[in-house]
Design a protein around this motif. Sequence first.
Motif, PDB file in Angstrom:
ATOM      1  N   VAL C   7       0.845  -1.208   0.000  1.00  0.00           N
ATOM      2  CA  VAL C   7       0.000   0.000   0.000  1.00  0.00           C
ATOM      3  C   VAL C   7       0.874   1.250   0.000  1.00  0.00           C
ATOM      4  N   LEU C   8       1.918   1.205   0.848  1.00  0.00           N
ATOM      5  CA  LEU C   8       2.804   2.365   0.953  1.00  0.00           C
ATOM      6  C   LEU C   8       3.456   2.674  -0.392  1.00  0.00           C
ATOM      7  N   SER C   9       3.994   1.650  -1.043  1.00  0.00           N
ATOM      8  CA  SER C   9       4.700   1.914  -2.306  1.00  0.00           C
ATOM      9  C   SER C   9       3.704   2.305  -3.394  1.00  0.00           C
ATOM     10  N   ARG C  10       2.477   1.742  -3.341  1.00  0.00           N
ATOM     11  CA  ARG C  10       1.466   2.131  -4.325  1.00  0.00           C
ATOM     12  C   ARG C  10       1.136   3.621  -4.199  1.00  0.00           C
ATOM     13  N   ALA C  92      -4.060  -0.610   9.339  1.00  0.00           N
ATOM     14  CA  ALA C  92      -2.706  -0.706   8.766  1.00  0.00           C
ATOM     15  C   ALA C  92      -2.661   0.001   7.421  1.00  0.00           C
ATOM     16  N   VAL C  93      -3.727  -0.159   6.632  1.00  0.00           N
ATOM     17  CA  VAL C  93      -3.786   0.534   5.342  1.00  0.00           C
ATOM     18  C   VAL C  93      -3.748   2.045   5.573  1.00  0.00           C
ATOM     19  N   LYS C  97      -1.088   4.911   4.454  1.00  0.00           N
ATOM     20  CA  LYS C  97      -1.466   6.118   3.710  1.00  0.00           C
ATOM     21  C   LYS C  97      -1.019   7.390   4.449  1.00  0.00           C
ATOM     22  N   VAL C  98      -1.068   7.362   5.777  1.00  0.00           N
ATOM     23  CA  VAL C  98      -0.603   8.536   6.530  1.00  0.00           C
ATOM     24  C   VAL C  98       0.886   8.749   6.286  1.00  0.00           C
TER      25      VAL C  98
END
Lengths: 253, 54, 221
Positions: C7-10, C92-93, C97-98
């Motif tokens: 998610v972070l890299s996306r 966690a998602v 994103k934060v």
Amino acid sequence: MTIDTTPKMTWWNRLSHPGQFVALTRPLVLPLALLTGVLFAVGLWYGLFSSPPEKYMGDTVRIMYVHVPTAWLSQFVYATMAVSALGTLVWRHPMADVSMKAAAPLGAAFTAMALFTGSLWGRPTWGTFWEWDGRMTSTLVLLFIYLGIVALWRAFDDQLRAARVVAVFTLVGAVNIPIIKFSVDWWSTLHQPASVFRADGPTMPGEILTPLFVMFFAFTFLFITLQLAAMHTEVRRRRITTLERRAARGDAR
Amino acid sequence: MIALGAHAEFIIAAYVGVFAGLAALIGWTVFAARQTKRRLEELGDGQRANSSAQ
Amino acid sequence: MNGFWSVLSREIRLSLRGGGEILTLVLFFVIVGAVVPFAVGPDKALLARIAPGIVWIAAFLAMLLGLEKLFGPDRADGTLALYRLADIPLSAVVAAKVIAHWLTAALPLILASPVLALLLAMDATSFWRTVLSLLLGTPALAGFGAIGAAVTVATRRGGLLAPILIAPLSVPVLIFGVGAIAPTGGPDQAQAAILLLAALSLMVVVLSPFAAALAIDWGED
């Protein structure tokens, strides 16, 4: 106590049923309104006619009789909202939603009144309408939070969904209010010379405490009365939405 | 009316402001209550509002 | 944990691919700071005195600007609904994103702050203090921003509402952030402000993903 699993109309069950809640609390509104009226009459008589001017502040002390109760309510109403928010999130209590929604505009109004009377009290005693003093500043921030919550309620169409989201935000606000208060106090002591008047000064004599207490209860009972009435209205409003939706569905068929 | 001393205008303004605010609050509550009651009666649900489920 | 990183890299890839967005944000930050001298006059002593406040306000406004991008597009294309069903918790998602929001909306501002320091006649010590206080304080702004974006994501007109909701909550961040730069009460007060700012940021970053995830989850049914 015996263990009985059949659904029964305990007071808790009755309170969580909107129709039952209205039926149960409707008879309370009129007596509460009368009590509030009497308290206001007595409080005003004491406050304006039957109490002497204070030794240091003179007659401006009379502003305190409307300032302190509204300032108290500005925090008490938020506490009511936070407890209702817990009720919404933890127990999914249907009346908690309604109570949360009814309280928000009342809280905003009382907070605005506390600021208004505070600045009118500040002009003769501090020499200015607005002082960036810790208490006034954090009350102003509280007013912004109330108005934000009212705006958030209005941004949703579906009120049941709104209730849970607003409940989360209300609790976030409740956690933050002490932090805001602390930071604002820290900030205002840094920026202010110590010459500003501190209200805690001398202990208050009885003739000032009497009108203060009466007005305090008058305002608190007024809040309870208005809160109940607004809750009844909100229950009816939801009933209207249900009926209108049902009617619209019937017409479509 | 008693004499309110040197700062009478502030005291009067505070009381008038607060009670005007309270009157508006009460008026608004009563108005909203009447309005929803009337609308419920239009929808033909005047009495049942208190007794029926959602 | 794997899902968290993806998610972070996306998120980071998406905002880098947009290309212009980060640049626009930085430009906004610099322009807000640069407009102030026109309003208050080019008096260097005055500017140097109010520079910490200007930098913080510019950063605050710039971070509010990017809030709508946080959950809005994901909700519009259905990604948010998929996240709710994913096998990693929604919190966690949101945490990913934060962090991505901070990396793409706060870090570029901090890198651009030398420009503002120059324009506002800051000296070297207060410039380094500014960088430090921005580094410590902007995570809290990102966390509050996530809460504001989460509670308004299900509304039809959330755009202006999120800033209104989180501005009062951000008051302590601004107070301690500016307090850490401009030691009006002596150096030990600035030290205290830095510590309080760090504590606030830690608390907000840890707690806000849970609150925001709760708001998203319960606003969706």
